[in-house]
Design a protein around this motif. Structure first.
Motif, mmCIF file in Angstrom:
data_model
loop_
_atom_site.group_PDB
_atom_site.id
_atom_site.type_symbol
_atom_site.label_atom_id
_atom_site.label_comp_id
_atom_site.label_asym_id
_atom_site.label_seq_id
_atom_site.Cartn_x
_atom_site.Cartn_y
_atom_site.Cartn_z
ATOM 1 N N ASN A 29 0.789 -1.150 -0.221
ATOM 2 C CA ASN A 29 0.058 0.150 0.047
ATOM 3 C C ASN A 29 0.833 1.330 -0.007
ATOM 4 O O ASN A 29 1.006 2.019 0.814
ATOM 5 N N GLY A 30 1.384 1.399 -1.055
ATOM 6 C CA GLY A 30 2.002 2.733 -1.198
ATOM 7 C C GLY A 30 1.464 3.869 -1.319
ATOM 8 O O GLY A 30 1.978 5.115 -0.678
ATOM 9 N N PHE A 31 0.169 3.858 -1.636
ATOM 10 C CA PHE A 31 -0.475 5.020 -1.613
ATOM 11 C C PHE A 31 -1.109 5.513 -0.319
ATOM 12 O O PHE A 31 -0.749 6.495 0.040
ATOM 13 N N GLY A 32 -1.266 4.440 0.613
ATOM 14 C CA GLY A 32 -1.663 4.738 2.082
ATOM 15 C C GLY A 32 -0.646 5.368 2.962
ATOM 16 O O GLY A 32 -0.799 6.207 3.620
ATOM 17 N N ALA A 33 0.504 4.841 2.562
ATOM 18 C CA ALA A 33 1.862 5.305 3.143
ATOM 19 C C ALA A 33 2.093 6.695 2.833
ATOM 20 O O ALA A 33 2.471 7.817 3.654
ATOM 21 N N ALA A 34 1.944 7.109 1.413
ATOM 22 C CA ALA A 34 2.089 8.462 1.019
ATOM 23 C C ALA A 34 1.077 9.418 1.445
ATOM 24 O O ALA A 34 1.398 10.461 1.942
ATOM 25 N N TYR A 35 -0.009 8.971 1.482
ATOM 26 C CA TYR A 35 -1.226 9.822 2.249
ATOM 27 C C TYR A 35 -1.053 10.319 3.602
ATOM 28 O O TYR A 35 -0.874 11.370 4.026
ATOM 29 N N PHE A 36 -0.682 9.287 4.495
ATOM 30 C CA PHE A 36 -0.377 9.552 5.860
ATOM 31 C C PHE A 36 0.895 10.644 5.864
ATOM 32 O O PHE A 36 1.101 11.241 6.743
ATOM 33 N N ALA A 37 1.901 10.292 5.115
ATOM 34 C CA ALA A 37 3.236 10.756 5.202
ATOM 35 C C ALA A 37 2.765 12.462 4.896
ATOM 36 O O ALA A 37 3.488 13.242 5.428
ATOM 37 N N SER A 38 1.950 12.472 3.807
ATOM 38 C CA SER A 38 1.598 13.835 3.436
ATOM 39 C C SER A 38 0.937 14.853 4.613
ATOM 40 O O SER A 38 1.214 15.848 4.794
ATOM 41 N N LEU A 39 -0.078 14.100 5.191
ATOM 42 C CA LEU A 39 -0.733 14.698 6.246
ATOM 43 C C LEU A 39 0.423 15.119 7.342
ATOM 44 O O LEU A 39 0.157 16.393 7.957
ATOM 45 N N ILE A 40 1.123 14.360 7.656
ATOM 46 C CA ILE A 40 2.248 14.628 8.786
ATOM 47 C C ILE A 40 3.128 15.892 8.066
ATOM 48 O O ILE A 40 3.455 16.819 8.935
ATOM 49 N N ASN A 41 3.599 15.929 6.951
ATOM 50 C CA ASN A 41 4.316 17.052 6.483
ATOM 51 C C ASN A 41 3.494 18.050 6.257
ATOM 52 O O ASN A 41 4.318 19.171 6.135
ATOM 53 N N HIS A 42 2.387 17.895 6.277
ATOM 54 C CA HIS A 42 1.500 19.713 6.313
ATOM 55 C C HIS A 42 1.151 20.041 7.594
ATOM 56 O O HIS A 42 0.500 21.072 7.624
ATOM 57 N N LEU A 43 1.358 19.233 8.570
ATOM 58 C CA LEU A 43 1.050 19.837 10.032
ATOM 59 C C LEU A 43 1.742 21.132 10.396
ATOM 60 O O LEU A 43 3.036 21.077 9.843
#
Length: 250
Positions: free
Chosen positions: A236-250
């Motif tokens: 699930n590369g998509f799921g990992a990226a989505y969560f990483a993006s949420l962290i990176n935009h905090l």
């Protein structure tokens, strides 16, 4: 999110000023919660709620369905991401929507209609082996279209741990790290033990019989000793990226 919010505000202001009748406003707003294509209900409101429009999971959909969904999303002025699609699907959709692009190893169609707010830092995307790259590329194209700077560090698994040490300078400044690994799934634990950066582990289905199509790596990552390791589903590369993006935009 800004595009959709501005469009909604514009419609409401026109009604307030008498430049648009309530009936015409209702006509323009009718598809904002979702648009019913019979076979799919496109959630246009998701961009307003979550900051990014609905992502299309291509597996199991027909060529015509993917085309119709993609056209609808682009026409609404939203960025497009379709995961798990083959080159033939891309070629079919490209004939009608020439603006789309394709990440072949990541098996993803994408189209940047507008720029999104950029994340605050860099997301490092790592793989244990070359065979894990398709999953990492799905993560990379997702991170990119979500508005993130990425750093790719591939083929640095524990079979040659000195390769990882040689790339340490590239990952130590990341705000989030994604690590894709199959076989015994050891790399995320090693990386987590070297840094204080949030890490998202992606087990891949790479390996021989006892790897159980990624289950061995999944269980190993769930039992990771260092703290700060989050684990997503197999491949699930998509799921990992989505969560990483949420962290990176905090």
């Amino acid at each position: 999110m800004g595009h959709m919010k501005s469009a909604l505000e514009g419609i409401l202001k026109k009604v307030h000023k008498g430049e648009l009748t309530p009936e015409d406003a209702l006509l323009q707003l009718k598809d904002y919660p979702y648009e019913d294509l019979d076979f799919a209900k496109i959630d246009h409101h998701r961009e307003l709620r979550r900051g990014f429009p609905e992502t299309v999971f291509g597996l199991g959909k027909t060529l015509e369905q993917i085309l119709d969904i993609s056209r609808t999303i682009i026409q609404k002025g939203s960025n497009l991401l379709v995961t798990r699609v083959q080159p033939e699907t891309y070629a079919f959709v490209k004939k009608e929507l020439p603006e789309i692009e394709y990440n072949e190893p990541g098996r993803a169609i994408f189209c940047k209609v507008k720029d999104l707010p950029q994340g605050k830092g860099k997301i490092a995307i790592m793989t244990a082996g070359t065979s894990d790259i398709p999953v990492a590329e799905e993560a990379a194209v997702t991170c990119d279209i979500l508005g993130n700077t990425i750093e790719k560090i591939y083929d640095v698994g524990v079979a040659g741990i000195h390769r990882l040490f040689g790339e340490y300078h590239r990952l130590k400044d990341a705000r989030v790290i994604i690590v894709a690994a199959g076989m015994e799934g050891a790399l995320p634990s090693v990386v987590a033990g070297m840094t204080d950066i949030p890490l998202i582990a992606v087990p891949t289905s790479v390996g021989y019989g006892a790897s159980l199509n990624g289950i061995t790596a999944l269980l190993a990552m769930l039992n990771s000793c260092p703290g700060g390791v989050t684990v997503v589903n197999i491949d699930n590369g998509f799921g990992a990226a989505y969560f990483a993006s949420l962290i990176n935009h905090l």
